[in-house]
Design a protein around this motif. Structure first.
Motif, PDB file in Angstrom:
ATOM      1  N   SER A  67       8.663 -22.312 -20.836  1.00 19.20           N
ATOM      2  CA  SER A  67       9.294 -22.478 -19.645  1.00 19.20           C
ATOM      3  C   SER A  67      10.480 -21.468 -19.171  1.00 19.20           C
ATOM      4  N   ASN A  68      11.247 -21.579 -20.600  1.00 18.05           N
ATOM      5  CA  ASN A  68      12.753 -20.885 -20.320  1.00 18.05           C
ATOM      6  C   ASN A  68      12.624 -19.510 -20.998  1.00 18.05           C
ATOM      7  N   ASN A  69      11.593 -18.936 -21.525  1.00 27.22           N
ATOM      8  CA  ASN A  69      11.286 -17.468 -21.613  1.00 27.22           C
ATOM      9  C   ASN A  69      12.180 -17.133 -23.077  1.00 27.22           C
ATOM     10  N   TYR A  70      12.018 -17.784 -23.986  1.00 21.05           N
ATOM     11  CA  TYR A  70      12.438 -17.565 -25.361  1.00 21.05           C
ATOM     12  C   TYR A  70      11.539 -17.856 -26.134  1.00 21.05           C
ATOM     13  N   ARG A  71      11.544 -17.573 -27.565  1.00 19.05           N
ATOM     14  CA  ARG A  71      10.745 -17.886 -28.591  1.00 19.05           C
ATOM     15  C   ARG A  71      11.683 -18.748 -29.677  1.00 19.05           C
ATOM     16  N   HIS A  72      10.909 -19.615 -30.351  1.00 23.04           N
ATOM     17  CA  HIS A  72      11.549 -20.326 -31.429  1.00 23.04           C
ATOM     18  C   HIS A  72      11.184 -20.029 -32.624  1.00 23.04           C
ATOM     19  N   VAL A  73      11.899 -19.844 -33.683  1.00 25.74           N
ATOM     20  CA  VAL A  73      11.375 -19.443 -35.120  1.00 25.74           C
ATOM     21  C   VAL A  73      12.048 -20.466 -36.350  1.00 25.74           C
ATOM     22  N   ILE A  97      24.949 -32.307 -22.148  1.00 20.95           N
ATOM     23  CA  ILE A  97      26.038 -31.242 -22.158  1.00 20.95           C
ATOM     24  C   ILE A  97      25.241 -30.059 -22.795  1.00 20.95           C
ATOM     25  N   LEU A  98      24.079 -30.017 -23.612  1.00 23.97           N
ATOM     26  CA  LEU A  98      23.287 -28.871 -23.939  1.00 23.97           C
ATOM     27  C   LEU A  98      22.678 -28.143 -22.715  1.00 23.97           C
ATOM     28  N   GLU A  99      22.183 -28.924 -21.613  1.00 27.36           N
ATOM     29  CA  GLU A  99      21.822 -28.406 -20.616  1.00 27.36           C
ATOM     30  C   GLU A  99      22.743 -27.664 -19.809  1.00 27.36           C
ATOM     31  N   TYR A 100      23.915 -28.223 -19.735  1.00 31.46           N
ATOM     32  CA  TYR A 100      25.058 -27.820 -18.797  1.00 31.46           C
ATOM     33  C   TYR A 100      25.675 -26.615 -19.609  1.00 31.46           C
ATOM     34  N   LYS A 101      25.858 -26.618 -20.944  1.00 33.05           N
ATOM     35  CA  LYS A 101      26.583 -25.593 -21.503  1.00 33.05           C
ATOM     36  C   LYS A 101      25.752 -24.279 -22.065  1.00 33.05           C
ATOM     37  N   ILE A 102      24.461 -24.516 -22.211  1.00 31.61           N
ATOM     38  CA  ILE A 102      23.629 -23.527 -22.694  1.00 31.61           C
ATOM     39  C   ILE A 102      22.326 -23.478 -21.918  1.00 31.61           C
ATOM     40  N   PRO A 103      22.355 -23.405 -20.621  1.00 29.03           N
ATOM     41  CA  PRO A 103      21.047 -23.570 -19.659  1.00 29.03           C
ATOM     42  C   PRO A 103      20.020 -22.720 -19.994  1.00 29.03           C
ATOM     43  N   TYR A 104      20.374 -21.482 -20.419  1.00 31.80           N
ATOM     44  CA  TYR A 104      19.195 -20.437 -20.721  1.00 31.80           C
ATOM     45  C   TYR A 104      18.077 -21.346 -21.764  1.00 31.80           C
ATOM     46  N   PHE A 105      18.424 -21.615 -22.878  1.00 28.74           N
ATOM     47  CA  PHE A 105      17.686 -22.388 -23.707  1.00 28.74           C
ATOM     48  C   PHE A 105      17.318 -23.939 -23.185  1.00 28.74           C
ATOM     49  N   PHE A 106      18.244 -24.606 -22.501  1.00 26.73           N
ATOM     50  CA  PHE A 106      17.928 -25.925 -22.553  1.00 26.73           C
ATOM     51  C   PHE A 106      17.702 -26.413 -21.258  1.00 26.73           C
ATOM     52  N   LYS A 107      17.575 -25.551 -20.232  1.00 30.47           N
ATOM     53  CA  LYS A 107      17.250 -26.028 -18.704  1.00 30.47           C
ATOM     54  C   LYS A 107      15.823 -27.210 -18.897  1.00 30.47           C
ATOM     55  N   GLY A 108      16.097 -28.439 -18.220  1.00 33.03           N
ATOM     56  CA  GLY A 108      14.970 -29.136 -18.331  1.00 33.03           C
ATOM     57  C   GLY A 108      14.794 -30.103 -19.510  1.00 33.03           C
ATOM     58  N   ILE A 109      15.719 -29.886 -20.452  1.00 28.85           N
ATOM     59  CA  ILE A 109      15.702 -30.783 -21.687  1.00 28.85           C
ATOM     60  C   ILE A 109      15.852 -32.186 -21.472  1.00 28.85           C
ATOM     61  N   GLN A 110      16.514 -32.751 -20.585  1.00 27.56           N
ATOM     62  CA  GLN A 110      16.771 -34.264 -20.253  1.00 27.56           C
ATOM     63  C   GLN A 110      15.393 -34.731 -19.758  1.00 27.56           C
ATOM     64  N   ASP A 111      14.858 -34.097 -18.826  1.00 32.14           N
ATOM     65  CA  ASP A 111      13.639 -34.446 -18.255  1.00 32.14           C
ATOM     66  C   ASP A 111      12.435 -34.473 -19.207  1.00 32.14           C
ATOM     67  N   LEU A 112      12.479 -33.461 -20.053  1.00 34.27           N
ATOM     68  CA  LEU A 112      11.354 -33.218 -21.228  1.00 34.27           C
ATOM     69  C   LEU A 112      11.549 -34.492 -22.193  1.00 34.27           C
ATOM     70  N   TYR A 113      12.687 -34.813 -22.414  1.00 34.14           N
ATOM     71  CA  TYR A 113      12.962 -35.953 -23.565  1.00 34.14           C
ATOM     72  C   TYR A 113      12.492 -37.225 -22.913  1.00 34.14           C
TER      73      TYR A 113
END
Length: 324
Positions: A97-103, A252-268
């Protein structure tokens, strides 16, 4: 007079011919060299080597004035037994959803690296970045590496820590399941000296993950290590979370680094909250807990400092929201 003119014209003709031939040869050599370089580039792309990476990836000097930290290159150099599997799972779920890849980087239990091993890891990561050509997040258990020492931009570092005694209990609980003895309770109750965590060999300390590979980083209660860890956090870690304050951490992660963590609170809340809420903490004798706290003085100082920093960030975040 005619003979002299004839001689001059003859030498002039020879000079022009030689000059033209030399230019042609130089140009031919340049073309061959260019073709050779192109072939080498294709060959080395298929297998990683430090030499190839240094050749094809521009250094900070070649790129000119740039920030030390790359905002589209995330690295969770996670501390063991601190709940990092939660962040890794969330990063994996959010990548689409956030258009990156995790390695997930391999490396086993090797946290401390020699300088050559640090360099190899840096260039391995940049090799993956070059091939993928999209924002990437990585994770691995490893002490902090300053990428600028190898003429590369640092990643955006993140991490998650927990109460030092609870971290020990998590490790000993795991060891008990493997049939090993509760080392910490035994040695502390018998008042023996082998519970002093000398040089971090007995207990995997948290501070080296933020301090680095200097031998002082692995010494228990070393003030230089503590101050270095704090300085690195301030400069390179926009967020260091606390497991006991996971909801605040995710906010804080969603606020400070939204590119990677947008939607993280709802997902958790949707997928993981019930799973991790019901985990029980291992029990410990109060005297053992007291002795451990007395032993891990700088570890606790770092933990409390990180927690204070996290709540300062929360206050700033709500201040920004109120100003809008």
């Amino acid at each position: 007079m005619r003979r002299r003119l004839k001689t001059q014209w003859m030498w002039l003709t020879v000079f022009i011919t030689v000059s033209f031939s030399g230019t042609f040869l130089l140009r031919g050599n340049h073309v061959r060299e260019f073709q050779s370089n192109r072939t080498t580039g294709r060959t080395t792309e298929s297998s990683f080597s430090l030499a190839s990476m240094k050749h094809v990836t521009k250094s900070l000097a070649e790129l000119g004035k740039m920030d030390d930290v790359n905002r589209h290159f995330l690295f969770l150099n996670h501390v063991p037994k601190c709940g990092s599997e939660i962040l890794i799972l969330l990063l994996q779920k959010l990548q689409g959803s956030n258009n990156y890849r995790h390695v997930r980087l391999t490396g086993g239990n090797k946290r401390y690296l020699m300088r050559s091993q640090q360099e190899a890891l840096v260039f391995e990561m940049y090799d993956i970045i070059r091939k993928e050509a999209i924002p990437l997040s990585f994770d691995r258990h490893v002490y902090f590496i300053n990428f600028t020492k190898f003429d590369r931009q640092l990643p955006t570092y993140i991490n998650l820590i927990r109460d030092p005694v609870d971290k020990i209990l998590s490790r000993t609980s795991y060891n008990d399941r493997l049939g090993k003895k509760d080392f910490y309770s035994k040695c502390l109750m018998r008042k023996k000296n082998n519970c002093n965590f000398k040089n971090g060999k007995t207990y995997d300390l948290t501070i080296p993950y933020f301090c680095g590979h200097d031998p002082r980083c692995m010494m228990l209660n070393n003030d230089w290590a503590l101050q270095t860890a704090k300085a690195n956090v301030e400069k390179y870690y926009p967020v260091v979370g606390v497991l006991e304050e996971l909801n605040v951490t995710l906010e804080i992660l969603e606020y400070k680094i939204p590119y990677f963590f947008k939607g993280i609170q709802d997902l958790y809340k949707k997928d993981l909250l019930k799973v991790y809420r019901n985990k029980k903490k291992p029990k410990i004798l109060k005297i053992v807990q007291k002795k451990l706290k007395e032993t891990l003085v700088k570890e606790y100082e770092f933990y409390e400092w990180i927690k204070s920093r996290l709540f300062r960030q929360l206050q700033i975040m709500y201040g920004d929201h109120n100003s809008h």
